[in-house]
Design an enzyme around this catalytic site. Structure first.
Site, mmCIF file in Angstrom:
data_model
loop_
_atom_site.group_PDB
_atom_site.id
_atom_site.type_symbol
_atom_site.label_atom_id
_atom_site.label_comp_id
_atom_site.label_asym_id
_atom_site.label_seq_id
_atom_site.Cartn_x
_atom_site.Cartn_y
_atom_site.Cartn_z
ATOM 1 N N ASP A 48 -7.596 3.345 12.842
ATOM 2 C CA ASP A 48 -6.286 3.978 12.751
ATOM 3 C C ASP A 48 -6.340 5.359 12.092
ATOM 4 O O ASP A 48 -5.632 6.279 12.495
ATOM 5 C CB ASP A 48 -5.306 3.069 12.007
ATOM 6 N N SER A 96 -3.870 -8.947 6.977
ATOM 7 C CA SER A 96 -3.454 -7.573 7.245
ATOM 8 C C SER A 96 -2.860 -7.558 8.655
ATOM 9 O O SER A 96 -3.533 -7.881 9.632
ATOM 10 C CB SER A 96 -4.662 -6.645 7.144
ATOM 11 N N ASP A 130 0.822 -1.219 0.000
ATOM 12 C CA ASP A 130 0.000 0.000 0.000
ATOM 13 C C ASP A 130 0.851 1.262 0.000
ATOM 14 O O ASP A 130 0.674 2.148 -0.831
ATOM 15 C CB ASP A 130 -0.898 0.068 1.247
HETATM 16 N N1 ARG Z 1 -8.376 -3.678 15.765
HETATM 17 C C1 ARG Z 1 -7.165 -3.117 16.290
HETATM 18 C C2 ARG Z 1 -7.317 -1.641 16.503
HETATM 19 O O1 ARG Z 1 -8.244 -1.053 16.033
HETATM 20 C C3 ARG Z 1 -5.965 -3.453 15.407
HETATM 21 C C4 ARG Z 1 -5.877 -2.680 14.149
HETATM 22 C C5 ARG Z 1 -4.714 -3.080 13.322
HETATM 23 N N2 ARG Z 1 -4.444 -2.095 12.321
HETATM 24 C C6 ARG Z 1 -4.062 -2.376 11.093
HETATM 25 N N3 ARG Z 1 -3.889 -1.373 10.295
HETATM 26 N N4 ARG Z 1 -3.939 -3.593 10.648
HETATM 27 O O2 ARG Z 1 -6.506 -1.052 17.155
#
Ligand code: ARG
Length: 413
Positions: A135, A188, A25
């Site tokens: 995120d 991921s 990405d």
């Molecule tokens: N579900 C978790 C959170 O919201 C992990 C997220 C992982 N992020 C990622 N970009 N794969 O903090």
């Protein structure tokens, strides 16, 4: 037209700080931003203790893809000391299972992005988050709070390329793709020294039991050693300072605790999670360090606090975890709560012994100079007058007074 104060107007984008991981990405993004905005790109990779990462390779790849500068920032100590330690003091777990490693890392990554963007004269920060996750909220909320002069772009949210298109774009632009299409869609992954998450593929089928290949950090409990292992963890004022009797710097302590836990299959969490953007999602977490350290901290805290403190703190802990999960690291309520966490942790000094065995962590020993505990009082043997059992009936009489009255009144009706 933008819907927020901080989204970039494409015509104004000149130099972009890209949060770069080296993956597909953000590699596609590195090229795409140069093409699409006719802008320069500075790449930034933040080291939060992701295991097995070769930062020189990532840096080289960024420069090869045309970045005018590529920075690696080692933020492990800051992450451990300023983010993980407060989380330990707050026994931070979201939704009964998630120790927040990603959520804790994002505000730090965003803060580093602001620092380097300012240093290198960037007007915009770009990140690789999708429009469906937490995120984006954590990163953009932090940037918009501390650097209102900077703009943000989130190409994955807008470019409408699927994985196939991204791979095609990568091939066209000479970006090396690991694995290729024949591997299918990978999990991921996000990780740092406090844990690792996997999402996607069969994980999205809620009734699909975990496949073995998802566990890249923690040994499957059934393959863990047949001999249990005892670890001791020592805390000073809520901060872990020694493992198995040897004093260690924080990063090293967390890494070693993680390694021991991983060997014993400890810290696997198969989690259904309520995201802040409304979605319910399944994550597989591997959190061996957190499983050991949080278990020990919580036990020690319980020992040194009173019944009243022990009833209130979990309520505040939960609020703390929610704020951090929800991207509000800089919300004043978080620092207000931290003041309480600090006060409660003043007493959290001592040592906890834990037994690790095929996926389980069990507290087996406790000791603390601050324990609100007196073996003389607690014993079944005669307590020598310190605790007057003769006083108990009087206590029970008054303690149960209202309940007894209410019972009688309700029976009478
Ligand atoms: N579900 C978790 C959170 O919201 C992990 C997220 C992982 N992020 C990622 N970009 N794969 O903090």
């Amino acid at each position: 037209m933008t819907t927020s104060s901080y989204e970039a107007d494409p015509a104004q984008v000149r130099r972009v700080l890209l949060l770069y991981s080296g993956g597909l990405d953000t590699s596609v993004m590195l090229k795409w931003i140069q093409e699409k905005y006719d802008a320069e790109v500075v790449a930034l990779t933040v080291d939060l203790g992701q295991p097995g990462e070769d930062y020189e390779v990532i840096r080289g790849k960024a420069l090869e893809l045309g970045a005018i500068d590529a920075r690696i920032v080692d933020a492990r100590e800051e992450f451990a000391g300023e983010y993980v330690v407060p989380a330990i003091k707050a026994n931070a777990i979201y939704g009964l299972g998630y120790p927040l490693f990603t959520a804790l890392g994002r505000p730090l990554i965003a803060t580093k992005a602001v620092e380097i963007a300012r240093e290198t004269g960037c007007d915009t920060i770009a990140h690789g988050c999708t429009g469906k996750g937490n995120d984006q909220v954590r990163i953009e909320a932090t940037i918009a709070t501390v650097a209102p002069e900077l703009k943000v772009i989130a190409p994955v949210r807008s470019w409408q390329m699927g994985r196939e298109e991204e791979i095609a774009y990568a091939r066209e632009h000479g970006i090396k793709v690991k694995g290729g299409t024949e591997m299918g869609v990978p999990y991921s992954i996000d990780d740092n020294l406090w844990g690792r998450s996997s999402e996607g593929r069969w994980i999205e089928d809620l009734d699909h039991a975990p496949e073995d290949d998802v566990f890249q950090l923690v040994t499957r409990p059934e393959d863990a050693p047949d001999e249990a292992e005892v670890v001791t963890l020592e805390f000073e004022r809520g901060v872990p300072v020694a493992l198995n009797g040897s004093r260690l710097a924080l990063v090293e302590l967390l890494e070693q605790a993680g390694a021991i836990g991983a060997r014993h299959g400890v810290g696997i969490v198969d989690h259904i999670e309520d995201r802040i953007v409304g979605l319910k999602v399944r994550d597989i977490y591997e959190v061996p360090a957190a499983a050991i350290v949080l278990t020990a901290h919580q036990e020690l805290e319980k020992l040194v606090c009173t019944i009243h403190q022990n009833q209130l703190k979990p309520v505040l802990d939960q609020k703390w975890a929610y704020l951090v999960y929800a991207g509000l690291w800089l919300e004043p309520l978080r620092s207000d709560l931290d003041a309480y966490m600090e006060a409660a942790n003043e007493q959290v000094t001592g040592e906890i012994g834990l037994k690790l065995y095929k996926g389980s962590v069990r507290v087996i020993t406790r000791s603390s100079p601050n324990a609100v505990y007196d073996a003389q009082l607690a014993t079944f043997a005669e307590s020598g007058g310190l605790f007057s059992q003769a006083a108990s009936p009087g206590f029970i009489e008054l303690w149960s007074l209202q309940s007894r009255m209410a019972w009688r009144i309700r029976q009478g009706r």
